[in-house]
Design an enzyme around this catalytic site. Structure first.
Site, PDB file in Angstrom:
ATOM      1  N   TYR A 101       6.813   5.650   1.734  1.00  0.00           N
ATOM      2  CA  TYR A 101       5.612   5.643   0.900  1.00  0.00           C
ATOM      3  C   TYR A 101       4.450   5.131   1.740  1.00  0.00           C
ATOM      4  O   TYR A 101       4.579   4.127   2.439  1.00  0.00           O
ATOM      5  CB  TYR A 101       5.825   4.714  -0.302  1.00  0.00           C
ATOM      6  N   GLU A 189      -2.635   8.976  -1.237  1.00  0.00           N
ATOM      7  CA  GLU A 189      -1.279   8.445  -1.364  1.00  0.00           C
ATOM      8  C   GLU A 189      -0.282   9.536  -0.985  1.00  0.00           C
ATOM      9  O   GLU A 189      -0.289  10.616  -1.564  1.00  0.00           O
ATOM     10  CB  GLU A 189      -1.038   7.995  -2.806  1.00  0.00           C
TER      11      GLU A 189
END
Ligand code: GDP
Ligand code: MN
Length: 389
Positions: A101, A189
């Site tokens: 992530y 993101e």
């Protein structure tokens, strides 16, 4: 402005972070074509501006073009996470070894960019954030220094990555930061940032949100992306956008024309305070007063509008200049409905004289009185006509 996944990924790829090969489709036939071009197994992904598509059934996998077409047909026209699916993205399937992530976002607390990284990426990242925050590395950045690869490597020190992975991820973080800066994003993101079975790093998903205030700085990009976003506005809101005016249609009956977003919202609050209901948000601050005629036409085109309050407050902005624009617009359009004025600040004497002389109306001394009169006029336009002030 939330970018569809495929636009966000194109920006990442252009900046040097690899993404899977892919293409978008708007119907089953196109989906089959895309899948055929890609060859082999494909992911079929609903293009909606929301996370959690995986869990909501918006990310599916197909082995053949026929299966891809069937899945596309299934997804298109339904809604995923509350958004209608108008397009799907077809991508070559990636054999994932690890899901990481990575994100860069505006951080209110540090008043600057914040970079986040975790080796626990994938569809449960929210849970990781909530229950195991220590699994998420975070660093507030000085926007004047940005994020170098060296700084990114240092941030990644505690992460469970081997030397090669660390280097690749550091480069990816620097790239993500660059994209964040270049498009004036509030958020970029990448989740998952996947390490595939060959050890290659690839962005399998990307959420990118541009600061709406930066839209004028990126006209071409905004146009490309906007043409791919579901159009949510009303007919009048679209017309306003084309005119370069910011207009929001509401359910009430008191039209509002004020200078500046703050005064416009204040006027709406005062209308609500006196149990009235505003019909719109429409500001003509800045140089928008030159658009007084189209602005007024817009406000009056809303069939719910039964009266209009014009509220100007001048500091740097001159109320006489704004009023001249509105008075000329009223003379041109000759609206039937009652209009009340409240004008204060720079140039108010000239502005008030204009309204008196050319419209035969008396501006109110207090904003509240102008608002109350407009509310009453909306309830009973006949009684109010011609009795302003
Ligand atoms: P989100 O749920 O809206 O964040 O959608 P994602 O694009 O992140 O997809 C959800 C999950 O699907 C990812 O976390 C991956 O586990 C999986 N996924 C997406 N693309 C691929 C792919 O090409 N191959 C494989 N094996 N899994 C994928
Ligand atoms: Mn994702």
């Amino acid at each position: 402005m939330d970018f569809p996944e495929h636009h966000a990924k194109r920006l990442l790829a252009d900046a040097g972070l690899p993404v899977p090969r892919g293409g978008v489709a708007a119907d089953a036939d196109e989906a089959a074509d895309r899948a055929r071009e890609l060859g082999g197994a494909v992911a079929v992904k609903a293009q909606v501006p929301a996370g959690g598509r995986g869990k909501a059934g918006g990310v599916r996998f197909a082995d053949t073009p026929e299966q891809a077409a069937a899945l596309a047909a299934e997804l298109l026209g339904t809604s995923v996470a509350g958004f209608p699916v108008e397009r799907v993205l077809l991508e070559e399937c990636v054999d994932i070894r690890r899901e990481l992530y990575a994100a860069v976002l505006n951080d209110a607390a540090s008043r600057g960019p914040l970079v986040l990284f975790s080796t626990e990426g994938g569809i449960d990242i929210e849970e990781v954030h909530a229950t195991a925050p220590e699994q998420v590395l975070r660093r507030a950045l000085d926007i004047r220094q940005g994020l170098s690869e060296a700084a990114a490597r240092e941030l990644l020190e505690p992460a469970d990555l081997d030397a090669g992975e660390r280097r690749a991820v550091a480069a990816a973080l620097a790239t993500i930061y660059r994209v964040y800066r270049e498009v004036d994003a509030e958020l970029v993101e990448v989740n998952p940032l996947a390490i595939d079975v060959d050890g290659e790093l690839r962005a399998l998903d990307c959420k990118l949100s541009m600061d709406d205030g930066a839209r004028p700085r990126h006209p071409e990009l905004v146009e490309q992306v906007a043409s791919d976003l579901p159009d949510t506005g009303t007919e009048l809101e679209r017309r306003a956008r084309d005119l370069g005016l910011f207009y929001i249609e509401l359910d009430g009956d008191v039209g509002v024309l004020a200078n500046g977003a703050g005064l416009t919202m204040t006027t709406m609050d005062v209308i609500s305070h006196y149990d009235g209901a505003p019909a719109n948000f429409l500001e003509i601050g800045g140089d928008a007063y030159t658009k007084a005629t189209p602005a007024l036409r817009l406000a009056l085109s809303n069939p719910k509008v039964r009266s209009l309050v014009v509220n100007f407050c001048g500091a740097f902005a001159r109320t006489d200049v704004m009023t001249e624009g509105v008075v000329s617009a009223i003379e041109e359009l000759r609206p039937e409905l009652p209009i009340t004025f409240s004008i204060h600040g720079t140039g108010e004497d000239e502005a008030i004289a204009l309204v008196r002389e050319r419209l035969g109306l008396e501006p109110f001394d207090h904003m509240d009185d102008a608002v109350v009169a407009a509310i009453e006029a909306a309830r009973d336009p006949a009684a109010a006509r011609g009795s302003s002030g």
